[in-house]
Write an enzyme that holds these catalytic residues in place. Structure first.
Site, short mmCIF file in Angstrom:
data_model
loop_
_atom_site.label_atom_id
_atom_site.label_comp_id
_atom_site.label_asym_id
_atom_site.label_seq_id
_atom_site.Cartn_x
_atom_site.Cartn_y
_atom_site.Cartn_z
N ARG A 140 4.13 1.98 7.25
CA ARG A 140 3.42 1.31 6.16
C ARG A 140 3.36 -0.19 6.36
O ARG A 140 2.40 -0.85 5.96
CB ARG A 140 4.06 1.68 4.82
CG ARG A 140 3.72 3.10 4.45
CD ARG A 140 4.29 3.55 3.11
NE ARG A 140 3.65 4.82 2.73
CZ ARG A 140 3.99 5.55 1.67
NH1 ARG A 140 4.96 5.13 0.87
NH2 ARG A 140 3.35 6.67 1.39
N TYR A 194 -5.56 4.16 2.49
CA TYR A 194 -4.82 5.04 3.42
C TYR A 194 -3.35 4.62 3.54
O TYR A 194 -2.95 3.58 3.09
CB TYR A 194 -5.51 5.20 4.76
CG TYR A 194 -5.78 4.00 5.64
CD1 TYR A 194 -5.20 2.76 5.45
CD2 TYR A 194 -6.66 4.15 6.73
CE1 TYR A 194 -5.47 1.71 6.29
CE2 TYR A 194 -6.93 3.09 7.58
CZ TYR A 194 -6.32 1.87 7.36
OH TYR A 194 -6.59 0.84 8.19
N GLU A 195 -2.58 5.52 4.13
CA GLU A 195 -1.13 5.33 4.26
C GLU A 195 -0.49 5.13 2.87
O GLU A 195 0.45 4.38 2.70
CB GLU A 195 -0.86 4.15 5.19
CG GLU A 195 0.54 4.12 5.79
CD GLU A 195 0.79 5.25 6.78
OE1 GLU A 195 1.85 5.88 6.66
OE2 GLU A 195 -0.09 5.54 7.64
N GLY A 196 -1.04 5.87 1.88
CA GLY A 196 -0.54 5.76 0.50
C GLY A 196 -1.31 4.71 -0.28
O GLY A 196 -1.21 3.53 0.03
N GLN A 216 1.97 3.57 -3.77
CA GLN A 216 2.97 2.56 -3.41
C GLN A 216 3.69 2.05 -4.67
O GLN A 216 4.89 1.79 -4.65
CB GLN A 216 2.32 1.35 -2.70
CG GLN A 216 1.54 1.68 -1.44
CD GLN A 216 2.38 2.23 -0.32
OE1 GLN A 216 3.57 1.96 -0.24
NE2 GLN A 216 1.77 3.04 0.54
#
Lengths: 599, 599
Positions: free
Chosen positions: B296, B440-442, B447
Site C-alpha cells: 500500500r 485500487y489497493e483498497g 483505508q
C-alpha cells in the site's frame, strides 16, 4: 452510463413549493401563458425527449467524438437527428421574443429544460446552448435588419450560434486580443484572426452557424476599451434569407480534450471573413456584460447536471452492489453480502451528492426567477433589484456549483470502486465532462474575483446585504419555531459572520489590494456554503410545514428534512476551514519569492 | 506533458536532513552498502533514466494505450525497450534478497526510485511495480524450490509478476471470491476462474509473467478463511528454468478506462491452469496481510507522483503565461501582461501543490524508513515498533496522499485554464492517471476503516499514541523556541484534540458500531492533516536551524519555512471541518431510510 431519469418530483418541489412559481409567473409582464398546467406539461414533454432521445446518445458522443475534415466537423452518430427533433419540437424558441418567432415563456422555464438536456447529455446540449449567447447579443444590441436576418433563424433553431472570444494567448484577459476588423466600402467589415476553444464552432447539425466575434477596429484603443462585436455567419445570407455563399471562416482543427468529446471545440480561422458590427464601436465587452450573468447561469447548470447524474448512477449501484456486511449486523442475510448502501461511508458519499444536486437546483431556480424579473418585471425598481441579486448570485452559482458538481461526479466514481474507473459504466465520463465547468465562461478564480472585488466590495457590501437581508428576515420569521431551531441557529451565526469577514477583507484591501485576490477563492466557497445553508433551511421549512399539515407524501418531505440535516452537519462545517483560510491574508501567499518556488 | 525533472534537492533534504538517512542506514542490519555517496549516486543515475527514458513515454502511453489480440497484449511504443534498459540497469533487484540475486539495499532507497519512476510515467512503472507483490509473497511464503524457480527471475526482472485478487462481483470483499483450485496427482493444482482488474496481467515486456492467484480449495471454509494462494505462471518453467510450455491462463480482454492507458488492466481467464500452492492452505489472506502495508505504501507514492508532476507543470506555466496585471501594480511592465504567478489565487494553487508534494515526500520517506527497520532492524523490539508505526501510517499515506495528489493534479489543470483541459499539455492526463489511486489497493473508504477500526480502536488507541508521542516529544523540545512558536502551538493543540476525538468515537462505537464507519473518512483526513502538520513543523525546524547556522542555500531553506507557514495557515484549517463532521455521528448518515434517497 446511467439512464437519466428527470427528477420531476424535485423539480416541482423547488419550482412551485419552494419558490412559488405560480405567484412568480403571475407577477411578470407578459408571462400569462406560464400557467402551472402549461409549465408542467412542457417540462413533462421535455423530460421524455431528454430521457429517450438525448440520454442514450451521451456515451456515444464520448466514444465517437467529433471528426474534423476539410469539409467541416461531423458530430457523433445520432446528434444531428436528435437536433432535428429538438427543432421540430419547438424547444429552441421557448423563451425567445415572440416578435421574432419565440414563444415568450419566462427564461426560468427554459432553464429547467436546459437542466434536463444538460444532465441527459451535456456535450449535445452545448450546440443549442451556445446559440443563447448569439441570441442575447442580437436581442440586446442588433439592428432590426440584423434581428430579422439572424435572430429569427437562431430562435427557430435552423441556425446555431457561437461566441468567438478566446485567442491562443488570451482567455480571461481579453484586453490583449488581436483579431482585426477592417471596414469595407459596403458597410461590412473584413475580420481576420484566429480564435481558439470555440465550442460548437463547426458542426453538421444546422444549415448555418452565426459567429459573434470579438475583434479590434483599426486604431481602436488598446486593452478592453478597444474591442467591438461582429456578426460573422458561416454562410452569407442570400436575398431570400437562406444560407448562401460560404464566408471566409473555417474550422482549422478540433481539440483533443479531457471530456465533452461530443462537442467540437474548434480553432476558427477568420481570413478576411465578412462581418457586420453589432452594437457601438469599441463597446463590445460592455455589450457582452449586459447578459454575462445569464450566460454564466447557463454554465452553472453544468454543476447541477453532473451532480445529479453522478447521484443517479451511484444510487442505483449502491442499492444493487453487494459487498461486506453492515457493521451493525447483516441487512440482507439471504444474500452473499449486504448492498453497499448500508455502509455509513457510502451513505456519506450519496448524501453529499444528493444535497449538492438538490441544493444546486434550488440555487439555479432561484437565480432563474431573478432573471425572469430582470426581463419581465413590472417595475424598474423590481428589475434593478433582480439585476443586483443576479449579479451577486451568478459568480457563486457558476463557480461553487461547478466545483461541487465535479466533487459529486468524482464521488460517483468512488461509489463504483474499480468499476467507476472503467469507461463502460459512464461514471468516469461524468467526471471528465464535469471538469471543464470550473474553467470555461470564467474560471473559478475569475468568478471569485468578480464576486468579492466587483460585486461585493465595489458596492461597499450592498450586494451582499441584499442577500443577507433575505436570510435575516427568514431567520426572524422562524425564530420561535422549535423544529427549525437546528437550522436557524447556525444560519443566523453564519449570516452575521459573513458580514463581518466581508468588512475585515474590505479594510485589509484598502491597505493592500492583493488581499482581495488572496481571500477571493475562500470567500466564494464560504458564500456558496452559506447560500446553500439558507436554501436548505428554507427547503426544510417547506417540508416540515407540509408534514405538519398532513400529506400523502410523508416520505418525500421527510427525505428533504433529513437531507437538510445532513447538509448542516456534514457539509456546512467546511465553511470553518474557509473562514480560517481567508483570514490568513495575502502574506501567506505572497511572501515566497517567485524564484523560490522550486530548486 | 511537462518534462519531469527529479527534485533531487528536495529528495536529499527529506532523506538526509529531515530523516538523517546516514544514521538510519548505519543502524540497520546488513545495509552497509547504503553509504551516503552510494545512495546519492544511485538516485542520480535513477533520475537520469526517469527523466530521459520514461518521461518522454508518458504521453505516448496515454495516447496509444495497450492493444489486445489473441496473441496477447502489446504495450505502447517504447515501453518494452525502456523495460529492457531498466533490467539491464539492475533496477529490479535493488532492494531484493542477495541470496536470490538481489542487491540487498534498504527498501527506502528503492522507494525513492519508485517515486521518480512513477512521477515520470506511472503507467509504465506499474509493470515492474506489480512484481513487488509477487516477490514479497515468494520471499515470505515460498519454498526454497519456488524461490529458486520464480523469485530469482522476478528479482532479475526477466519475468514480471501480478496479484490476481479481484473478481467481477468482489473487490473489497474478497470473502465471496469463487475461483477454484483442484489438486492434481503431481502435487500441483488446476486453477479455474476469472479475475478482473489485473494490472499488468499480460504484456510483451518480459518473457514470462508470474501470477499470484487467490482461489479456493475444494471444501475450503466459506468466507475469508477459505482462501489460498497459488503461483500460476503464464509459461510453465522448463527443466532449465526458462519459460516453457504455455499454461492455460490467458488475457480475455483489456479494460477501456479513464487513465493509466499505458498499463494493461486485464480480464484473466484461468481454465484449469497449472498452479502451485504457496503458503499454508486457507491462509492466503493472512499471508498477503504480512506485506500489505508495504504494498500500500507503493500505491501511496502515486499521490506524491501526481502532486509533484502537477506542480512542476503548473509552475512552469504560471511563470510563462501572461494574463492581466497584478492587483498591486504591473510586475512585468514591458510585457503585454504579467505572468500569472503574480496573482494571489494562482499562488494559492501552486503553494497547495507544493506543500502537498513536499509533505507527501516526507511522509512516504518516513514510512519507508520504518519498512527498512521492519526488515532489517537489529532488535525484535525495534522491528515490532516499526511494524506498529507502519500499520498506523500506511492507511493515512495511501488514502490521504492519493486524495491530495488528485487535488493537486486537478489544480494543475486549473492553473492552465482552458489549456489544462486539452490533452496536448498533459495536465488532464495527470488527473485521469491520478484518479485510480483513490480506488485500487483498497479505496479511501477501506483505508479509513482500516485506520480507525483495525489500527486505532482495536489497539485501544495504542497505535495512535505511538505517533502522538513523537509529536509530543517534538513539541516539548521546541517549547522555548520563539521562531517555532507559530508551528508548535497549533501542533500541540491538534495533538491533544486528536486523542480526544479518538476517545469520543471509541465510546460512541461501543453503543453503535456504525459510529466507526460514520467517522472513518473524516478521521482519516483529519489524521492526514495532523501528520502533515507534524512533518511540516519538523521541516521548518530543520530549515530554521540551517539558516541560523549560516548557509549558502538560504533561498532553499527560506522556501521551506514559507511553505510550512502556508501549510499551517491555508491547508491545516481544513481539519476544522473534519472535526465537526466526524463529531456529527452516525445518525446524520443512517437516519434516511434507504427507499427515501430518491423519488
Amino acid at each position: 452510463m446511467p439512464d437519466y431519469k428527470a427528477p420531476l418530483r424535485d423539480i416541482k418541489f423547488v419550482m412551485s413549493e419552494l419558490l412559488d412559481s405560480e405567484q412568480h409567473y403571475a407577477s411578470l409582464e407578459g408571462a400569462e401563458d406560464a400557467t402551472p398546467d402549461m409549465v408542467d406539461a412542457i417540462i413533462g414533454e421535455g423530460a421524455k425527449f431528454c430521457e429517450q432521445v438525448l440520454s442514450p446518445l451521451n456515451q456515444v458522443g464520448d466514444q465517437e467524438g467529433c471528426t474534423w475534415s476539410e469539409d467541416g466537423v461531423k458530430t457523433p452518430t445520432g446528434f444531428k437527428e436528435a437536433y432535428q427533433q429538438y427543432v421540430e419540437g419547438g424547444w429552441p424558441s421557448m423563451a425567445a421574443d415572440v416578435e421574432y418567432g419565440g414563444q415568450g415563456l419566462p427564461n426560468s422555464v427554459n432553464l429547467v429544460m436546459s437542466e434536463m438536456v444538460g444532465t441527459a447529455n451535456w456535450a449535445w446540449g452545448m450546440y443549442p446552448g451556445l446559440s443563447h449567447g448569439a441570441i442575447n447579443t442580437l436581442e440586446s444590441h442588433g439592428t432590426e435588419e440584423q434581428k430579422q436576418t439572424y435572430l429569427t433563424k437562431l430562435i427557430s433553431g435552423e441556425w446555431t450560434g457561437t461566441m468567438c472570444l478566446t485567442e491562443a494567448h488570451c482567455g480571461s484577459d481579453l484586453g490583449t486580443l488581436r483579431s482585426k476588423a477592417e471596414p469595407n466600402s459596403d458597410g461590412s467589415y473584413s475580420i481576420t484572426g484566429t480564435k481558439i476553444f470555440i465550442s460548437a464552432g463547426d458542426h453538421d447539425m444546422a444549415e448555418n452557424i452565426v459567429h459573434i466575434v470579438l475583434a479590434r477596429l483599426p486604431d481602436a484603443p488598446k486593452g478592453t476599451k478597444g474591442i467591438s462585436l461582429f456578426i460573422v455567419p458561416k454562410y452569407l445570407p442570400g436575398e431570400d434569407g437562406s444560407a448562401g455563399e460560404k464566408n471566409a471562416v473555417s474550422c482549422g482543427s478540433i481539440e483533443h480534450k479531457m471530456g465533452i468529446h461530443g462537442n467540437a471545440t474548434c480553432v476558427m480561422n477568420f481570413d478576411g471573413a465578412k462581418g457586420w458590427l453589432i452594437g457601438p464601436e469599441n463597446k463590445g465587452l460592455n455589450c457582452m456584460f449586459t447578459f454575462m450573468n445569464v450566460a454564466r447561469l447557463g454554465t452553472a447548470i453544468q454543476g447541477l447536471s453532473h451532480a445529479e447524474l453522478g447521484f443517479q448512477g451511484s444510487l442505483d449501484y449502491a442499492r444493487e452492489r453487494l459487498a461486506m456486511r453492515a457493521l451493525s449486523g447483516p441487512k440482507n442475510p439471504e444474500g452473499s453480502a449486504d448492498p453497499i448502501i448500508v455502509h455509513p461511508d457510502v451513505r456519506r458519499m450519496l448524501l453529499t451528492q444528493k444535497s449538492i444536486a438538490e441544493g444546486a437546483r434550488a440555487l439555479i431556480y432561484m437565480a432563474a426567477q431573478q432573471s425572469d424579473i430582470l426581463h419581465q418585471g413590472k417595475t424598474e425598481e423590481e428589475r434593478q433589484a433582480a439585476d443586483d441579486m443576479m449579479g451577486f448570485l451568478t459568480p457563486i452559482a457558476k463557480a461553487f456549483l461547478t466545483e461541487m458538481g465535479h466533487e459529486s461526479a468524482n464521488l460517483g466514481v468512488q461509489v463504483f470502486g474499480g468499476h467507476g474507473y472503467i469507461s463502460e459504466w459512464g461514471m468516469e465520463q461524468n467526471v471528465r465532462d464535469a471538469r471543464i465547468g470550473m474553467i470555461y465562461e470564467g474560471t473559478t478564480g475569475i468568478q471569485a474575483l468578480d464576486l468579492l472585488g466587483r460585486k461585493v466590495l465595489m458596492t461597499q457590501g450592498e450586494s451582499l446585504k441584499g442577500f443577507t437581508k433575505l436570510v435575516h428576515v427568514f431567520c426572524k420569521e422562524n425564530a420561535d419555531n422549535e423544529q427549525m431551531k437546528e437550522f436557524i441557529e447556525p444560519l443566523q451565526a453564519l449570516n452575521k459572520e459573513w458580514g463581518e469577514i466581508t468588512m475585515t477583507i474590505g479594510k485589509n484591501a484598502m491597505k493592500n489590494r492583493d488581499e482581495v485576490g488572496a481571500a477571493s477563492f475562500d470567500y466564494l466557497m464560504y458564500s456558496g456554503y452559506a447560500v446553500f445553508a439558507y436554501l436548505w433551511a428554507r427547503m426544510a421549512k417547506v417540508a416540515l410545514d407540509k408534514m405538519a399539515e398532513g400529506t400523502e407524501e410523508e416520505a418525500f418531505y421527510n427525505a428533504k428534512v433529513e437531507t437538510a440535516r445532513f447538509y448542516f452537519k456534514r457539509l456546512l462545517p467546511r465553511s470553518r476551514g474557509h473562514v480560517a483560510m481567508l483570514e490568513a491574508g495575502a502574506d501567506s501567499l505572497m511572501s515566497l519569492p517567485e524564484d523560490q518556488f522550486a530548486f
